[in-house]
Design a protein around this motif. Structure first.
Motif, PDB file in Angstrom:
ATOM      1  N   ASP A   5       0.828  -1.207   0.000  1.00  0.00           N
ATOM      2  CA  ASP A   5       0.000   0.000   0.000  1.00  0.00           C
ATOM      3  C   ASP A   5       0.862   1.255   0.000  1.00  0.00           C
ATOM      4  OD1 ASP A   5      -2.233  -1.591   0.041  1.00  0.00           O
ATOM      5  OD2 ASP A   5      -2.706  -1.221   2.150  1.00  0.00           O
ATOM      6  N   LEU A   9       0.920   3.929  -3.042  1.00  0.00           N
ATOM      7  CA  LEU A   9       0.611   5.327  -2.749  1.00  0.00           C
ATOM      8  C   LEU A   9       1.730   6.246  -3.215  1.00  0.00           C
ATOM      9  CD1 LEU A   9      -1.241   7.440  -1.523  1.00  0.00           C
ATOM     10  CD2 LEU A   9      -0.144   7.004   0.683  1.00  0.00           C
ATOM     11  N   SER A  32      -6.228  10.780  -3.475  1.00  0.00           N
ATOM     12  CA  SER A  32      -7.427  10.148  -2.910  1.00  0.00           C
ATOM     13  C   SER A  32      -8.595  10.158  -3.899  1.00  0.00           C
ATOM     14  CB  SER A  32      -7.837  10.834  -1.607  1.00  0.00           C
ATOM     15  OG  SER A  32      -8.146  12.191  -1.838  1.00  0.00           O
ATOM     16  N   ASP A  33      -8.563  11.056  -4.879  1.00  0.00           N
ATOM     17  CA  ASP A  33      -9.616  11.087  -5.897  1.00  0.00           C
ATOM     18  C   ASP A  33      -9.582   9.838  -6.773  1.00  0.00           C
ATOM     19  OD1 ASP A  33     -10.683  13.550  -5.079  1.00  0.00           O
ATOM     20  OD2 ASP A  33      -9.184  14.642  -6.251  1.00  0.00           O
ATOM     21  N   ILE A  34      -8.453   9.164  -6.827  1.00  0.00           N
ATOM     22  CA  ILE A  34      -8.354   7.923  -7.597  1.00  0.00           C
ATOM     23  C   ILE A  34      -9.275   6.870  -6.984  1.00  0.00           C
ATOM     24  CG2 ILE A  34      -6.816   6.024  -8.275  1.00  0.00           C
ATOM     25  CD1 ILE A  34      -4.570   8.160  -8.455  1.00  0.00           C
ATOM     26  N   LEU A  35      -9.309   6.802  -5.657  1.00  0.00           N
ATOM     27  CA  LEU A  35     -10.208   5.853  -4.990  1.00  0.00           C
ATOM     28  C   LEU A  35     -11.665   6.184  -5.278  1.00  0.00           C
ATOM     29  CD1 LEU A  35      -8.447   5.528  -1.530  1.00  0.00           C
ATOM     30  CD2 LEU A  35      -8.471   3.855  -3.387  1.00  0.00           C
ATOM     31  N   LEU A  36     -11.981   7.456  -5.261  1.00  0.00           N
ATOM     32  CA  LEU A  36     -13.342   7.903  -5.553  1.00  0.00           C
ATOM     33  C   LEU A  36     -13.739   7.525  -6.980  1.00  0.00           C
ATOM     34  CD1 LEU A  36     -15.857   9.474  -4.663  1.00  0.00           C
ATOM     35  CD2 LEU A  36     -14.692  11.553  -5.414  1.00  0.00           C
ATOM     36  N   SER A  38     -12.410   5.190  -8.828  1.00  0.00           N
ATOM     37  CA  SER A  38     -12.471   3.734  -8.923  1.00  0.00           C
ATOM     38  C   SER A  38     -13.802   3.202  -8.412  1.00  0.00           C
ATOM     39  CB  SER A  38     -11.312   3.127  -8.123  1.00  0.00           C
ATOM     40  OG  SER A  38     -11.372   1.727  -8.154  1.00  0.00           O
ATOM     41  N   ALA A  39     -14.277   3.743  -7.302  1.00  0.00           N
ATOM     42  CA  ALA A  39     -15.569   3.321  -6.756  1.00  0.00           C
ATOM     43  C   ALA A  39     -16.707   3.680  -7.715  1.00  0.00           C
ATOM     44  CB  ALA A  39     -15.801   3.963  -5.391  1.00  0.00           C
ATOM     45  N   VAL A  99     -19.471  -0.022  -1.274  1.00  0.00           N
ATOM     46  CA  VAL A  99     -18.050   0.289  -1.370  1.00  0.00           C
ATOM     47  C   VAL A  99     -17.567   0.707   0.004  1.00  0.00           C
ATOM     48  CG1 VAL A  99     -16.348   1.790  -2.444  1.00  0.00           C
ATOM     49  CG2 VAL A  99     -18.328   1.017  -3.746  1.00  0.00           C
ATOM     50  N   ARG A 101     -15.348   2.589   2.612  1.00  0.00           N
ATOM     51  CA  ARG A 101     -14.613   3.848   2.626  1.00  0.00           C
ATOM     52  C   ARG A 101     -13.190   3.586   3.052  1.00  0.00           C
ATOM     53  NH1 ARG A 101     -17.507   8.530   5.647  1.00  0.00           N
ATOM     54  NH2 ARG A 101     -15.719   9.544   4.755  1.00  0.00           N
ATOM     55  N   ALA A 102     -12.285   4.239   2.385  1.00  0.00           N
ATOM     56  CA  ALA A 102     -10.869   4.129   2.740  1.00  0.00           C
ATOM     57  C   ALA A 102     -10.629   4.908   4.016  1.00  0.00           C
ATOM     58  CB  ALA A 102      -9.995   4.676   1.626  1.00  0.00           C
TER      59      ALA A 102
END
Length: 104
Positions: A5, A9, A32-36, A38-39, A99, A101-102
């Motif tokens: 991880d 990152l 962090s927008d990458i996770l958003l 992706s979801a 999904v 949340r991270a």
């Protein structure tokens, strides 16, 4: 897993920083927008179900356009929108997944 991880990152941070420096990525975009994103893409894939299995590609096109700093015109999307009628008649067999949340 934690080492992986941390490495991922670091790589993503470097990628985002280089894209911003090159003027190819919005300055307000964060890793962090990458996770958003992706979801959202996974949700689009689930939403499309078996009737529209490539619907997620449409969302990817829209997201990529939104990430660019400028463009002369919107990118041609590879998939058509799901019309109101098609949506109602959809026989989705894949339920939308929750999904997680991270954690920061």
């Amino acid at each position: 897993m934690e080492q992986t991880d941390t490495r991922v990152l670091a790589e993503l941070t470097g990628l985002v920083d280089r894209a911003k420096q090159a003027g190819q990525l919005r300055q307000d975009f964060e890793v962090s927008d990458i996770l958003l994103a992706s979801a959202a893409i996974q949700s689009a894939a689930d939403f499309g179900g078996t009737n529209h299995p490539r619907l997620y590609r449409r969302l990817i096109g829209i997201l990529i356009d939104g990430l660019r700093t400028s463009r002369s015109e919107p990118t041609l999307l590879s998939e058509a929108a799901v019309g109101q009628r098609n949506h109602r008649e959809s026989n989705r067999t894949t339920p939308c997944r929750q999904v997680q949340r991270a954690t920061p």
